[in-house]
Design a protein around this motif. Structure first.
Motif, PDB file in Angstrom:
ATOM      1  N   ALA A   1     -98.949 -92.107  89.784  1.00 26.75           N
ATOM      2  CA  ALA A   1     -99.387 -93.310  89.173  1.00 26.75           C
ATOM      3  C   ALA A   1     -98.346 -94.088  88.409  1.00 26.75           C
ATOM      4  O   ALA A   1     -98.239 -95.323  88.732  1.00 26.75           O
ATOM      5  N   ALA A   2     -97.241 -93.358  87.945  1.00 25.73           N
ATOM      6  CA  ALA A   2     -96.042 -94.004  87.241  1.00 25.73           C
ATOM      7  C   ALA A   2     -95.375 -94.807  88.404  1.00 25.73           C
ATOM      8  O   ALA A   2     -94.796 -96.110  88.100  1.00 25.73           O
TER       9      ALA A   2
ATOM     10  N   PHE B   1     -89.630 -85.657  86.106  1.00 23.46           N
ATOM     11  CA  PHE B   1     -90.879 -86.188  85.529  1.00 23.46           C
ATOM     12  C   PHE B   1     -91.920 -84.893  85.085  1.00 23.46           C
ATOM     13  O   PHE B   1     -92.392 -84.777  84.163  1.00 23.46           O
TER      14      PHE B   1
ATOM     15  N   MET C   1     -97.230 -98.035  89.346  1.00 23.28           N
ATOM     16  CA  MET C   1     -96.950 -99.000  88.579  1.00 23.28           C
ATOM     17  C   MET C   1     -95.677 -99.651  88.650  1.00 23.28           C
ATOM     18  O   MET C   1     -95.609-100.920  88.384  1.00 23.28           O
ATOM     19  N   ALA C   2     -94.537 -98.779  88.728  1.00 25.01           N
ATOM     20  CA  ALA C   2     -93.270 -99.347  88.822  1.00 25.01           C
ATOM     21  C   ALA C   2     -93.086-100.316  90.119  1.00 25.01           C
ATOM     22  O   ALA C   2     -92.820-101.577  89.664  1.00 25.01           O
TER      23      ALA C   2
ATOM     24  N   LYS D   1     -90.846 -82.798  82.182  1.00 22.46           N
ATOM     25  CA  LYS D   1     -91.167 -83.604  80.869  1.00 22.46           C
ATOM     26  C   LYS D   1     -92.645 -83.789  80.642  1.00 22.46           C
ATOM     27  O   LYS D   1     -93.079 -83.752  79.457  1.00 22.46           O
ATOM     28  N   TYR D   2     -93.386 -84.012  81.545  1.00 21.56           N
ATOM     29  CA  TYR D   2     -94.682 -84.464  81.419  1.00 21.56           C
ATOM     30  C   TYR D   2     -95.802 -83.603  81.928  1.00 21.56           C
ATOM     31  O   TYR D   2     -97.087 -83.752  81.723  1.00 21.56           O
ATOM     32  N   ASP D   3     -95.490 -82.944  82.983  1.00 18.80           N
ATOM     33  CA  ASP D   3     -96.633 -81.948  83.683  1.00 18.80           C
ATOM     34  C   ASP D   3     -95.861 -80.749  84.368  1.00 18.80           C
ATOM     35  O   ASP D   3     -95.896 -80.494  85.561  1.00 18.80           O
ATOM     36  N   PRO D   4     -95.580 -79.884  83.417  1.00 16.39           N
ATOM     37  CA  PRO D   4     -94.933 -78.654  83.767  1.00 16.39           C
ATOM     38  C   PRO D   4     -95.727 -77.607  84.399  1.00 16.39           C
ATOM     39  O   PRO D   4     -95.616 -76.392  84.002  1.00 16.39           O
ATOM     40  N   GLN D   5     -96.778 -77.907  85.335  1.00 16.30           N
ATOM     41  CA  GLN D   5     -97.523 -77.048  86.185  1.00 16.30           C
ATOM     42  C   GLN D   5     -96.496 -76.115  87.148  1.00 16.30           C
ATOM     43  O   GLN D   5     -95.880 -77.132  87.729  1.00 16.30           O
TER      44      GLN D   5
ATOM     45  N   TRP E   1     -99.749 -87.936  87.739  1.00 17.44           N
ATOM     46  CA  TRP E   1     -99.247 -88.911  86.937  1.00 17.44           C
ATOM     47  C   TRP E   1     -98.107 -89.694  87.156  1.00 17.44           C
ATOM     48  O   TRP E   1     -97.679 -90.730  86.954  1.00 17.44           O
ATOM     49  N   HIS E   2     -97.362 -89.033  87.922  1.00 16.30           N
ATOM     50  CA  HIS E   2     -95.889 -89.363  88.247  1.00 16.30           C
ATOM     51  C   HIS E   2     -96.300 -90.490  89.481  1.00 16.30           C
ATOM     52  O   HIS E   2     -95.638 -91.409  89.398  1.00 16.30           O
TER      53      HIS E   2
ATOM     54  N   LEU F   1    -110.044 -93.214  89.632  1.00 15.96           N
ATOM     55  CA  LEU F   1    -108.737 -93.050  90.164  1.00 15.96           C
ATOM     56  C   LEU F   1    -108.731 -91.633  90.922  1.00 15.96           C
ATOM     57  O   LEU F   1    -109.276 -90.637  90.564  1.00 15.96           O
ATOM     58  N   ARG F   2    -108.381 -91.552  92.216  1.00 18.91           N
ATOM     59  CA  ARG F   2    -108.524 -90.503  93.018  1.00 18.91           C
ATOM     60  C   ARG F   2    -107.061 -90.103  93.466  1.00 18.91           C
ATOM     61  O   ARG F   2    -106.377 -90.855  94.185  1.00 18.91           O
ATOM     62  N   TRP F   3    -106.504 -88.959  93.364  1.00 20.02           N
ATOM     63  CA  TRP F   3    -105.381 -88.278  94.159  1.00 20.02           C
ATOM     64  C   TRP F   3    -105.901 -87.585  95.473  1.00 20.02           C
ATOM     65  O   TRP F   3    -106.466 -86.734  95.543  1.00 20.02           O
TER      66      TRP F   3
END
Lengths: 148, 148
Positions: free
Chosen positions: B60-61, B28, B64-65, B31-35, B57-58, B87-89
């Protein structure tokens, strides 16, 4: 390396673009958001989406992809985000769309407890190829301060 | 089929669990958050993450799943979400964690302009295997009203 001190409040940055493909929309939805309107044109036709539309979390992930690539490329000393406020999915994102991601720094605040970091808030706006806003949110981001 | 009328304000639902794997965290993030702190233990060790941590965001995904599988399984007449608030991480999510997703309906409001739909707000809470809250957010969800 870009540090907290280098951020400019009010500055707008266009981070880049992302091409939304049908294959990726279905792959993401299958894995993370298997609601019928994200998987099938027939099911989506019975809703306000009209045809298959990307999961909102997929749009958020694609947006992060654009931001993260830019941030990594310019070696920003980011330390992740404690959160997001007022995320709004304004319009559907469809396969074939090309989204553009831009952000504006709203405020920056040095940490009171940790002298080596600061936080900033940005307004992120995502638009499609027709210039229509499809998503926006405000994020809080932590960042290292310039050493020494 | 579960309709807007069937939702009960104040009711808490445990939607289920998700096992966080190292492979998926890296896929993930690539693809979407390469920090760096989402891709490498060495890079994460230089930050407060300590070791490789999932993109927010992963998380969160994955959340959602869990929700979407439950919602699809019980055939809820959902029509997507206009947005997310606060939204709080709260804590990092690490490979090997097992997250639990629960939600409480805060309020429900029939649409004034569209008699066939309503909206509701839920507070979603995500905890890890130690019972530590790792993420929370409030969401707005649109849903069909019972026909007739």
């Amino acid at each position: 390396m870009i540090y907290f001190e280098d951020l400019e409040v009010g500055k707008q940055t266009v981070f880049g673009h992302y091409a939304v493909t049908r294959q990726e929309v279905i792959e993401f939805a299958t894995k993370y958001d298997p609601q019928p309107f994200h998987l099938s044109d027939e099911a989506a036709a019975k809703t306000h989406f009209g045809r298959i539309a990307a999961s909102g979390w997929h749009t958020a992930a694609m947006t992060m992809a654009v931001i993260a690539r830019a941030v990594v490329a310019e070696e920003q000393a980011g330390l992740g985000s404690p959160g997001i406020d007022e995320l709004r999915w304004l319009k559907p994102v469809y396969p074939g769309d090309r989204i553009t991601v831009s952000g504006t720094i709203i405020e920056k605040t040095p940490s009171r407890s940790k002298p080596d970091i600061g936080s900033f808030r940005t307004q992120t706006v995502v638009s499609n190829q027709d210039g229509v806003e499809v998503m926006r949110f405000t994020s809080i981001v932590l960042m290292r301060r310039r050493p020494g």
